[in-house]
Write an enzyme that holds these catalytic residues in place. Sequence first.
Site, PDB file in Angstrom:
ATOM      1  CD  GLU A   1      15.018   1.158  24.236  1.00  0.00           C
ATOM      2  OE1 GLU A   1      15.641   0.893  23.185  1.00  0.00           O
ATOM      3  OE2 GLU A   1      13.862   0.748  24.444  1.00  0.00           O
TER       4      GLU A   1
ATOM      5  N   PRO B   1       0.829  -1.215   0.000  1.00  0.00           N
ATOM      6  CG  PRO B   1      -0.757  -1.563   1.660  1.00  0.00           C
ATOM      7  CD  PRO B   1       0.536  -2.090   1.147  1.00  0.00           C
TER       8      PRO B   1
ATOM      9  CB  THR C   1       4.184   1.330  -3.683  1.00  0.00           C
ATOM     10  OG1 THR C   1       3.092   0.513  -4.113  1.00  0.00           O
ATOM     11  CG2 THR C   1       4.805   0.717  -2.440  1.00  0.00           C
TER      12      THR C   1
ATOM     13  CE  LYS D   1      -1.257  -1.229  -5.209  1.00  0.00           C
ATOM     14  NZ  LYS D   1      -0.520  -0.749  -4.018  1.00  0.00           N
TER      15      LYS D   1
END
Length: 662
Positions: A460, A238, A240, A242
């Site tokens: 972290e 989705p 990209t 089209k």
Amino acid sequence: MAKENNTNPKKPKFSSWWIYGLIIVGILGFQLLNSGNFASTKTTTTSELQEFLRNGDISKILIITNTNQAKVFLTDEALAKDVHKDVAEKSLLPSTGTIPQYILDFGDLQNFEKQITDSKKENNLDTVVEFDKESNYLGDFLIGILPFVLIFGIWIYLMRRMSGGGGGGAGGQIFNIGKSKAKLFDEKTDTRTSFKDVAGLEGAKEEVEEIVEFLKHPDKYTSLGGKIPKGALLVGPPGTGKTLLAKAVAGEAKVPFFSLSGSDFVEMFVGVGASRVRDLFKQAKDKSPAIIFIDEIDAIGRARGKNNFTGSNDERENTLNQLLTEMDGFGTNTNVIVLAATNRADVLDKALMRAGRFDRQIYVDLPDIRERKEIFEVHLRPIKTAETLDLDFLARQTPGFSGADIANVCNEAALIAARKEKKAVNKQDFLDAVDRIVGGLEKKNKIITPGEKKTIAYHEAGHATVSWMLEHAAPLVKVTIVPRGQSLGAAWYLPEERLIVRPEQMKDEMCATLGGRAAEKVIFDKISTGALSDLEKVTKQARAMVTVYGLNEEIGNLTYYDSSGQSDYGFSKPYSEDTAQRIDEEISKLIEEQYARAIDVLQANKDKLITLAERLLEKEVIFKEDLEKIFGKRPFDSQFEANGEEIIDVADTTEEISEENK
């Protein structure tokens, strides 16, 4: 004068509803005038009527028997009296009959008639008493016909709504419900998108540009015996581009372009989908050469027979069957090219994917670093940016971003700059936008105790230390313990782009992922629920190594992955219970080995881990330069930087999820 001319209001457009409104107002006005309600008629009581009779003021009483109402008419002498001054005034509006001066509502007719008769005898009056029935033919007619008018109006409204149209025209009647809903684009007015507006997607653009060339100059290809392709399927994640590619084709083709969504074929009536497919291709053939674009084709192109457990007639399958016939049936026309887009090509029917229907499958992939720079150039055109903005830097900071994501980054950066009262968008605004999109909204007001904050910092720091010390683990670029979204801390990595992955690379990544929980164990000798996302990630990686990629010596060169998707509908596992137990044991063994390895790495660098965590507690955000000051230059960097594009990824974050919720 010029100003007055410019401010002249536009004339209202004529509507047929005005006529209906005027008719209704005329009927109501006629009724009111006819009834005399605008005249100077007053309501009186029985006692006042008796007094008027005794004084000889009444010339006639008209009793309406069907409404129990009496109309009182005064004599000319009585109208001259002051007591009747109010009713003596004439009405301003014309009336169709004689207007009474008083109106009286009575109860029982016999009692009322007896009272009037007695008063006449006592006072020797010659007052005329008449009886009549009042009828309102127009009102009765309207009341009788009103229910039928309402039913007919509601029926017309529902029919128009179901047919998908408003007023008249092709879609405004129930008989046209099977007509196609496709929108026909006019290249002069409806769309201005061209291939220049599509950044990146070089391979996909070449494919669709050739399709446009087919339509413009068909003789160039057919003279050699070639045939124009009947369809092209745009497949990709989705966002990209089209649909953007299809818009560019509509702007460049200079031929009729029909655009619609796969869900436009779906309707509550049986057979409507197939009828709309037939009508769509009929319109396209009439205007051929033409292009049909079906967005989200998986709405009707899903594989047949997999989900139809009831055995009933499936409207979606009928629509798909008609589409297959129209694309490559017995009498199809080759001058119509079908473009379709989907991000779920794996669920499409095999008959739809074969050559002759969709001859080309164009994969629209996520943009690389060069394409991301081009996409930034397109989306930064309307944005006021600082002159020092480095697009190469922005492209490196957005790995794995689609074109839609980059557009969102540019918009978010502009909003952040406006929120800070800036005149232009600078580099820091884009970095904040990336953090906002990837990590979520920064929560400065989240209450975190000093003990929790220390645990998050060491968690972290453990990720950063292990990833810095392992060859195949991605080096860390940025660490933060500022809460964002559902996470309490996050780390940004710089992994290399690999086409194939070896077992040692996957193990190093798993070890770095487990570095957070290992740091808690090394420093506090306790573990917490903060490593949930880390455990989820390594469990998926270990299961993939054992069951998908065949990278485990104990299980061997086997894979239980089914690329066809048929296993999703199976009711049994493709392996025995004994094998399932061995798989679970190997997954657990693999994870525990990397966890012990992470503890060993942190034990050997415990002093540097503590220094890094303290600096993280002090600054809350640290970068690659801080790690180089503590650990020194990473020995693998030169080899790593030569391997390919730099990509920043987001590490699994420390999530605030309680044991009760999980």
